[in-house]
Design a protein around this motif. Sequence first.
Motif, PDB file in Angstrom:
ATOM      1  N   ILE A   1      45.182 -25.650   4.762  1.00 16.40           N
ATOM      2  CA  ILE A   1      43.768 -25.887   5.072  1.00 16.40           C
ATOM      3  C   ILE A   1      43.547 -25.784   6.577  1.00 16.40           C
ATOM      4  N   ASN A   2      44.487 -26.382   7.350  1.00 17.05           N
ATOM      5  CA  ASN A   2      44.362 -26.303   8.814  1.00 17.05           C
ATOM      6  C   ASN A   2      44.407 -24.849   9.294  1.00 17.05           C
TER       7      ASN A   2
ATOM      8  N   ILE B   1      41.123 -23.147   8.411  1.00 16.95           N
ATOM      9  CA  ILE B   1      40.055 -23.563   9.330  1.00 16.95           C
ATOM     10  C   ILE B   1      40.219 -22.855  10.674  1.00 16.95           C
TER      11      ILE B   1
ATOM     12  N   THR C   1      36.307 -33.807   3.745  1.00 20.87           N
ATOM     13  CA  THR C   1      37.425 -33.972   4.666  1.00 20.87           C
ATOM     14  C   THR C   1      38.569 -33.095   4.176  1.00 20.87           C
ATOM     15  N   ARG C   2      39.555 -32.910   5.021  1.00 19.30           N
ATOM     16  CA  ARG C   2      40.681 -32.055   4.628  1.00 19.30           C
ATOM     17  C   ARG C   2      41.422 -32.641   3.423  1.00 19.30           C
TER      18      ARG C   2
ATOM     19  N   THR D   1      47.468 -29.392   2.998  1.00 19.53           N
ATOM     20  CA  THR D   1      46.762 -29.652   4.244  1.00 19.53           C
ATOM     21  C   THR D   1      47.134 -28.647   5.332  1.00 19.53           C
TER      22      THR D   1
ATOM     23  N   GLU E   1      41.919 -30.797  -0.163  1.00 22.29           N
ATOM     24  CA  GLU E   1      43.220 -30.700  -0.833  1.00 22.29           C
ATOM     25  C   GLU E   1      43.137 -31.231  -2.253  1.00 22.29           C
TER      26      GLU E   1
END
Length: 622
Positions: free
Chosen positions: A523-524, A527, A508-509, A520, A513
């Motif tokens: 990360i978004n 992605i 999961t994100r 986060t 992290e």
Amino acid sequence: MRLHPTVPYMPGETPTSFASRLARCNNITSARELLSDFGLSFGKLIDGDHDTITYLAEVAGTDPVPLLRESCRRLGNDFLLRSQILTRASLVRPSLRICPVCIAEDQQSAGGAPEGTAAYCRTVWSIQHLRTCAHHDVALVDLPTLWREAAHDFPSVLDGWSARSDAGVRDACRRPASQFERYLIRRLEGGAAQCWLDGLPFYAAARISEMMGLVATQGRRPVSKSLTSDDWAEAGRQGFLVASAGPERIERFLHDLWADYPGGRSTPAGPKAWFGRFYQWLEYETNDPVYDPVRDIIVRFVADRIPFHENERLFGKPVPYRKVHSVGTAIHQTGISEKRLRKVLVQAGHIDPGHERRVAHQVTFDATAAAALLDRLATALTTADVAAALGITWDQVKPIVDAGFLRAIDKRESATVASLFSSEDFAAFMSALRDGAVSLTSIPDGAFDLSAACRRAQCTLVNVVGLVIRRELNWVGWLPEASGFRSILVDAAEIRSRVRRVELEGYTRRQVEHVTGIPTASINALIKGGFLPATRERHPIAYHKVLLVSKEGLDRFRAQYVKLSEAAGILKLSIPAARRALDVAGIGPSLAKADFRTAFYLRGDIETFALRQCQDWDAAAR
């Protein structure tokens, strides 16, 4: 040794009267002096001492058996007369009581008897409760004594009355002996009346009859000092009609007093007000256990008919049971508000419509029929109570209720908007959790309470509760010293295997992290930019989908890119020094901070630069 002259012993005569007549016959001042001359104690004669009476009969030349029969023998604080038990209050002492007609007949039939020796004192005259001569139907007359020592010297006391004996006979009050007095005389003579009072001692049967009759004839608050002999005789007559008939008739007597109470039957007054002097006597003036059968009748009457307060005590003891409640007493017992309690009782059919016009203590209902309902509501638990008992938050209770593991009381029954839970249902719920569990004294490795197991297994509490209640677990433990869900132990690994579906592949994100330290937001952006390949998969426990970054994609990204902090680690420099060194060397971020919220460098550029830096340092060192 024989006394001469002597007098004949008369039937039913008291030993002190016989001794007094012997003394008068022999010109001795008193019976006390006569017995003293023989070395006997007059006090022992009064107390019915066997040896004293036997010796007196011997010197008088008479049979001791009749004398002993008429003696009032002391037994501690009580007395025994003709096998009947009396108390000091049952005896006419220190005064004397006579029938004027009997005395007149004695004197008329004196013949040649010495003066003052013909009349004698009958034993029955010494009984306080006998106020009428059953032979002549004449009221007995009380003769005062001038001094205490002369109280038992019958001829001396009678001398003052004999002068006016003719007038006494003419003025004698004609009054038929009552059934009460004839009953007491039959008991003294050994006869049986076969009534309820036969089971009580003589003095108790007499006193109960008089006290009941006193209230029946004189009211609840009679002034005892102003009562005449006629008043007491009538009280005994009336009371005997009630008491002799037994418990049912006594209950009717109590019911009449209760129903006739001027304050109303349901007013919160109490038995002292309803039954007056009769109850006051039994409660405060005597603790004699022989009256307990009567006390029990009063207790049963109150318990069967009256909505008494929960703290009510009768004769020093709590009322043993209840058959009638009022809204007022039920409020005290349950703690439920009056408005809500009335709704509950109307809904259940225990009170009728129209109750609103009456105050709380006037609205009565069957306590036995409503007992289960009142107890259920009085001990009911709120949602907060259940949460506190289980050791969870109140919002965790609702899923358990919705799943049917714990039932709430019907709101029409409880007359409340808030959810209430029966204490019995809650106890059954806890019992279902413990059923089949292994009792423990300590927590074994791998075992956790229900809340902790949920956190370990990353599942909901209701799922674990369901597994325990449905007996789907191989092992369940129970800690008796703990409470609520803390007392139920399960194997966290087994819970995880039971509630989780196939484990998801990827991160999961938040996990990304945690592993990489990349925020986060970055990360978004990665992605979205396609640098971290991610897919949406269903959660293994919950029903929603989660976004997962593939492990291979993350590994590839980390093999290709590094953050500035990682670059500083490779270069063995601080972050500011690493930034300056990279800027001087012309090495910039491959992924700009403006686009990804974090600057990322190519790992190959950093490692090549680090190798070149090491070579330059080695050359400089040589």
